[in-house]
Design an enzyme around this catalytic site. Structure first.
Site, mmCIF file in Angstrom:
data_model
loop_
_atom_site.group_PDB
_atom_site.id
_atom_site.type_symbol
_atom_site.label_atom_id
_atom_site.label_comp_id
_atom_site.label_asym_id
_atom_site.label_seq_id
_atom_site.Cartn_x
_atom_site.Cartn_y
_atom_site.Cartn_z
ATOM 1 N N ASP A 86 0.846 -1.194 0.000
ATOM 2 C CA ASP A 86 0.000 0.000 0.000
ATOM 3 C C ASP A 86 0.887 1.252 0.000
ATOM 4 O O ASP A 86 1.801 1.365 0.831
ATOM 5 C CB ASP A 86 -0.865 -0.041 1.273
ATOM 6 C CG ASP A 86 -1.915 1.048 1.306
ATOM 7 O OD1 ASP A 86 -2.365 1.469 0.231
ATOM 8 O OD2 ASP A 86 -2.291 1.462 2.420
ATOM 9 N N ASP A 136 2.917 4.759 -5.690
ATOM 10 C CA ASP A 136 2.181 6.013 -5.552
ATOM 11 C C ASP A 136 3.079 7.212 -5.842
ATOM 12 O O ASP A 136 3.877 7.623 -5.002
ATOM 13 C CB ASP A 136 1.595 6.094 -4.122
ATOM 14 C CG ASP A 136 0.842 7.397 -3.892
ATOM 15 O OD1 ASP A 136 0.693 8.182 -4.846
ATOM 16 O OD2 ASP A 136 0.395 7.617 -2.746
ATOM 17 N N GLY A 173 -7.204 8.429 7.236
ATOM 18 C CA GLY A 173 -7.214 8.750 8.663
ATOM 19 C C GLY A 173 -8.609 9.006 9.202
ATOM 20 O O GLY A 173 -9.593 8.452 8.723
ATOM 21 N N GLY A 176 -9.386 5.208 1.950
ATOM 22 C CA GLY A 176 -9.990 5.972 3.053
ATOM 23 C C GLY A 176 -11.457 5.684 3.290
ATOM 24 O O GLY A 176 -12.219 6.564 3.678
ATOM 25 N N ALA A 177 -11.867 4.416 3.070
ATOM 26 C CA ALA A 177 -13.302 4.098 3.214
ATOM 27 C C ALA A 177 -13.746 3.986 4.662
ATOM 28 O O ALA A 177 -14.931 4.115 4.953
ATOM 29 C CB ALA A 177 -13.628 2.807 2.482
ATOM 30 N N ASN A 195 -10.143 0.315 0.112
ATOM 31 C CA ASN A 195 -9.198 0.220 1.229
ATOM 32 C C ASN A 195 -9.879 0.602 2.540
ATOM 33 O O ASN A 195 -10.590 1.607 2.602
ATOM 34 C CB ASN A 195 -8.015 1.162 1.001
ATOM 35 C CG ASN A 195 -7.071 0.647 -0.060
ATOM 36 O OD1 ASN A 195 -7.488 -0.048 -0.982
ATOM 37 N ND2 ASN A 195 -5.803 0.966 0.072
#
Ligand SMILES: [Zn+2]
Length: 293
Positions: free
Chosen positions: A81, A103, A190, A220-221, A241
């Site tokens: 990740d 990323d 977060g 960020g779910a 995620n």
């Protein structure tokens, strides 16, 4: 069974649901998440985040993740990740990760395209799937902004400027040939300062614009109402995620357990109880993302 992400995203697309991707920074969490997937007979993605590497290095947790994935009765993808340094990404390749997020979203568009396209060429030749990111995922994570607490309070309005543009996403996917693309449409990493509101129309526009063999990812779910996550999945997200709120809930469970037993519970019993709790939590997440299927 250990697989790369392509196989899992194909299943998600065919079935019309999303596969959760959950951080597993210790052995109990690896067992809990894979155990949940086995009990529900569904594929799963487990991942190690570069930001967790100071807590547990990939060379230590990676082989544990790979071992449990190989022994699992369901397809399990072991994924990196947010690998943002090339050197770190290559450490994941060395450990044997079949799927990697490279990323480069903090870089200008052209540089992001070039770096990802080059990595995809190498990775695909080695049977490794690649996730990239376009648009910047805002973050309230303490480890990213510990120097400036102000930056941790972002409103729904603040983050609109980071949203992914469909035309750019199309060009990015076509030029890089990445297997999955993390896009921004209202989530952040977060803990949320106010209840998030997702732009579902943006997801639909992105899904229409991006070639089919690049699947859309939502980061960020955790902290987003399940209803909204389900709408985003129906609109075209194939991988979601999820982690921060599961970690928080487990901390509360452990604190309650210690209080309940007046501190008499043995550590190994506490660990096992936390494992059972996380497994139940992960099952709820998997079920929610399957949209009732
Ligand atoms: Zn993320």
């Amino acid at each position: 069974m250990l697989v790369n992400m392509k196989k899992i995203l194909e299943i998600a697309e065919a079935e019309g649901y999303a596969i959760p991707c959950i951080n597993t920074p210790n052995e109990e969490t690896v067992r809990a998440v894979i155990g949940a997937a086995e009990e529900l007979n569904t594929p799963i993605i487990i991942d190690h985040a570069q930001v967790h590497d100071s807590l547990i290095p990939i060379e230590r947790i990676g082989p544990i993740m790979l071992k449990y994935a190989k022994e699992a009765r369901v397809p399990v993808c072991v994924h990196l990740d947010h690998g943002s340094d090339y050197e770190f990404v290559m450490r994941a390749v060395k450990v044997g990760f079949p799927s990697i997020m490279y990323d480069c979203s903090a870089l200008p568009f052209e540089e992001n395209v070039e770096k990802v396209a080059q990595f995809v060429k190498f990775a695909h030749a080695a049977g490794i799937t690649v996730e990239a990111e376009l648009g910047i995922m805002a973050s309230t994570d303490e480890d990213t902004h510990d120097d400036d607490p102000e930056k941790r309070v972002l409103t729904n309005e603040d983050i609109r400027e980071f949203f992914t543009e469909p035309a750019e996403a199309k060009e990015f996917a076509e030029r890089t040939k990445c297997d999955a693309l993390a896009v921004c449409f209202g989530t952040m990493h977060g803990i949320y300062a106010e209840p998030p509101v997702l732009d579902i129309d943006r997801v639909k526009e992105l899904r229409e614009a991006i070639p089919d063999d690049t699947r859309i990812v939502m980061h960020g779910a955790s902290g987003v109402e399940f209803d909204q996550v389900q709408n985003a999945i129906t609109a075209g997200c194939s991988k979601v995620n999820y982690y921060s709120y599961m970690a928080k809930a487990t901390t509360k469970f452990v604190a309650d357990k210690v209080a309940e037993t007046d501190g008499k519970i043995a550590y190994h019993e506490l660990q096992e109880a936390a494992y059972e709790f996380m497994k139940g939590y992960a099952k709820d997440v998997i079920k929610a993302f399957k949209n009732g299927k």
